[in-house]
Design a protein around this motif. Structure first.
Motif, mmCIF file in Angstrom:
data_model
loop_
_atom_site.group_PDB
_atom_site.id
_atom_site.type_symbol
_atom_site.label_atom_id
_atom_site.label_comp_id
_atom_site.label_asym_id
_atom_site.label_seq_id
_atom_site.Cartn_x
_atom_site.Cartn_y
_atom_site.Cartn_z
ATOM 1 N N VAL A 114 0.727 -0.995 -0.550
ATOM 2 C CA VAL A 114 -0.189 0.007 0.393
ATOM 3 C C VAL A 114 1.612 1.475 0.063
ATOM 4 C CG1 VAL A 114 -1.955 -0.656 1.056
ATOM 5 C CG2 VAL A 114 -0.305 0.047 2.234
ATOM 6 N N PRO A 115 0.736 2.034 -0.249
ATOM 7 C CA PRO A 115 1.437 3.584 -0.138
ATOM 8 C C PRO A 115 1.596 3.849 1.168
ATOM 9 C CG PRO A 115 -1.408 4.038 -1.552
ATOM 10 C CD PRO A 115 -0.630 3.044 -0.845
ATOM 11 N N ARG A 116 2.547 4.198 1.405
ATOM 12 C CA ARG A 116 3.171 4.103 2.643
ATOM 13 C C ARG A 116 2.827 5.513 3.529
ATOM 14 N NH1 ARG A 116 5.991 0.599 -0.837
ATOM 15 N NH2 ARG A 116 6.853 -1.280 0.599
ATOM 16 N N GLU A 117 2.865 6.453 2.678
ATOM 17 C CA GLU A 117 1.761 7.626 2.991
ATOM 18 C C GLU A 117 0.588 7.439 3.887
ATOM 19 O OE1 GLU A 117 3.202 9.292 -1.205
ATOM 20 O OE2 GLU A 117 2.654 7.108 -0.706
ATOM 21 N N ILE A 118 0.159 6.492 3.761
ATOM 22 C CA ILE A 118 -1.227 6.736 4.008
ATOM 23 C C ILE A 118 -1.455 5.502 5.969
ATOM 24 C CG2 ILE A 118 -1.302 3.051 4.505
ATOM 25 C CD1 ILE A 118 -3.898 3.536 3.223
ATOM 26 N N PHE A 119 0.139 5.521 6.392
ATOM 27 C CA PHE A 119 0.125 5.466 7.929
ATOM 28 C C PHE A 119 0.050 6.554 8.421
ATOM 29 C CE2 PHE A 119 1.510 1.127 5.937
ATOM 30 C CZ PHE A 119 1.182 0.597 6.724
ATOM 31 N N PRO A 120 0.736 7.919 8.247
ATOM 32 C CA PRO A 120 0.973 8.929 8.709
ATOM 33 C C PRO A 120 -0.772 9.489 7.882
ATOM 34 C CG PRO A 120 2.536 9.504 7.275
ATOM 35 C CD PRO A 120 2.147 7.751 7.107
ATOM 36 N N VAL A 121 -0.802 9.242 7.428
ATOM 37 C CA VAL A 121 -2.545 10.362 6.282
ATOM 38 C C VAL A 121 -3.347 9.818 7.793
ATOM 39 C CG1 VAL A 121 -4.142 10.171 5.192
ATOM 40 C CG2 VAL A 121 -1.816 10.616 4.079
ATOM 41 N N ALA A 122 -3.376 8.072 8.143
ATOM 42 C CA ALA A 122 -4.521 7.769 8.916
ATOM 43 C C ALA A 122 -4.875 8.065 10.416
ATOM 44 C CB ALA A 122 -4.290 5.933 9.463
ATOM 45 N N LYS A 123 -2.863 8.730 11.822
ATOM 46 C CA LYS A 123 -3.128 9.195 12.089
ATOM 47 C C LYS A 123 -3.914 10.214 12.119
ATOM 48 C CE LYS A 123 -0.433 5.861 14.445
ATOM 49 N NZ LYS A 123 -1.082 5.248 15.442
ATOM 50 N N VAL A 124 -3.529 11.187 11.478
ATOM 51 C CA VAL A 124 -3.867 12.599 10.644
ATOM 52 C C VAL A 124 -5.781 12.449 10.909
ATOM 53 C CG1 VAL A 124 -4.455 14.909 9.521
ATOM 54 C CG2 VAL A 124 -2.089 13.875 10.041
ATOM 55 N N VAL A 125 -6.681 11.217 10.667
ATOM 56 C CA VAL A 125 -7.809 11.255 10.444
ATOM 57 C C VAL A 125 -8.014 10.472 11.182
ATOM 58 C CG1 VAL A 125 -9.281 9.955 8.715
ATOM 59 C CG2 VAL A 125 -7.422 10.666 7.477
ATOM 60 N N ALA A 126 -7.635 9.647 12.048
ATOM 61 C CA ALA A 126 -8.145 9.278 13.554
ATOM 62 C C ALA A 126 -8.274 10.651 14.448
ATOM 63 C CB ALA A 126 -7.333 7.929 14.091
ATOM 64 N N ARG A 127 -7.347 11.452 14.447
ATOM 65 C CA ARG A 127 -7.584 12.443 15.396
ATOM 66 C C ARG A 127 -8.285 13.350 14.783
ATOM 67 N NH1 ARG A 127 -4.511 8.306 17.264
ATOM 68 N NH2 ARG A 127 -6.690 8.617 17.604
#
Length: 278
Positions: A114-127
């Motif tokens: 998967v695109p690795r960008e998805i991991f930091p983006v997921a933190k922003v979306v979760a918060r």
């Protein structure tokens, strides 16, 4: 190296993020579930923490310094501080957790295609999900203290969009650099404290602009912080009497989206080194 380059080319980009949006949603749900597992109050903790902070700052500034009964930028101070704390809690939690988003999930990152960008983006979306859960509380406070709702409520999606762009851009930068230099995580603990007081979260912006003892260069440095305009925009949503000036609005907007593109470009340029390190 050629294999890594071909893999990165297929696994990065906005289109790749969109194609993997279901994976992003799964990561967000997993993040929230893990964070509140074995907790009696569960998701209520996402509301209790900012409300507790708001209560402390209301006691200090509203009670001890007698600002509680006064109008702050045309609105009640309790509404002002609750709005600022919830917006800042989203920002601070997203930046802190996205810094560790790659190092804490190394096994997933090196095995999932998967695109690795998805991991930091997921933190922003979760918060952000936690921030969204707190919006009803802000509405209740605004109604209780007689806030007059107006067209400025339409500014809320704008404020959210600009803050999301800024946080995602910062998360790309911090998460990738933290893999190569682990001191970034420790530095962010200090940076969060500084940034909190370097934005009008619990005090009005006018206090800084009208401070005669503050030199001009210090005010310019203060206004260079893009969070100043974003937090001020959040306050404006619930208080139509104090809209941010257009220069401040466009400055925060341009800096936020510029950091988004710079952060994404840096993340892609460092991705091969990050994968090796992980």
């Amino acid at each position: 190296m050629a294999v890594i380059s071909r893999t990165l080319g297929k696994a990065t980009g906005v289109g790749a993020l969109w194609r993997n949006r279901q994976t992003l949603l799964t990561l967000v749900q997993r993040d929230l579930a893990v964070k509140y597992q074995r907790s009696v109050l569960g998701y209520f903790w996402s509301l209790i923490e900012p409300m507790g902070m708001a209560g402390i700052y209301y006691f200090v500034f509203g009670v001890l310094y007698n600002s509680g009964g006064k109008q702050v930028e045309g609105g009640a101070y309790p509404v002002f501080v609750v709005v600022g704390i919830f917006a800042w809690q989203w920002a601070s939690s997203a930046m802190s957790e996205s810094t560790r988003s790659l190092t804490s999930q190394a096994s997933l990152i090196t095995t999932m295609r998967v695109p690795r960008e998805i991991f930091p983006v997921a933190k922003v979306v979760a918060r952000f999900a936690e921030y969204a859960a707190g919006l009803p509380i802000i509405v209740v406070f605004a109604l209780f203290y007689g806030a007059s709702f107006s067209w400025t409520l339409l500014l809320l999606p704008v404020a959210i969009l600009i803050q999301t762009a800024l946080l995602v851009g910062i998360s790309f930068i911090l998460s990738s650099i933290n893999v190569l230099m682990r001191d970034v995580d420790r530095f962010m603990r200090l940076a969060m404290r500084i940034l909190f007081y370097a934005a009008p979260v619990v005090y009005p912006l006018s206090k800084v602009l009208n401070a005669e003892s503050a030199p001009g260069w210090l005010k310019d440095l203060y206004m260079a912080n893009p969070f100043v305009g974003i937090i001020q925009l959040h306050h404006s949503v619930w208080n139509s009497h104090e809209l941010p000036g257009w220069p401040l609005f466009w400055y925060s907007t341009s800096i936020s989206f510029a950091l988004l593109f710079v952060g994404w470009a840096l993340f892609r340029s460092l991705e091969a080194r990050v994968l090796k390190e992980l």
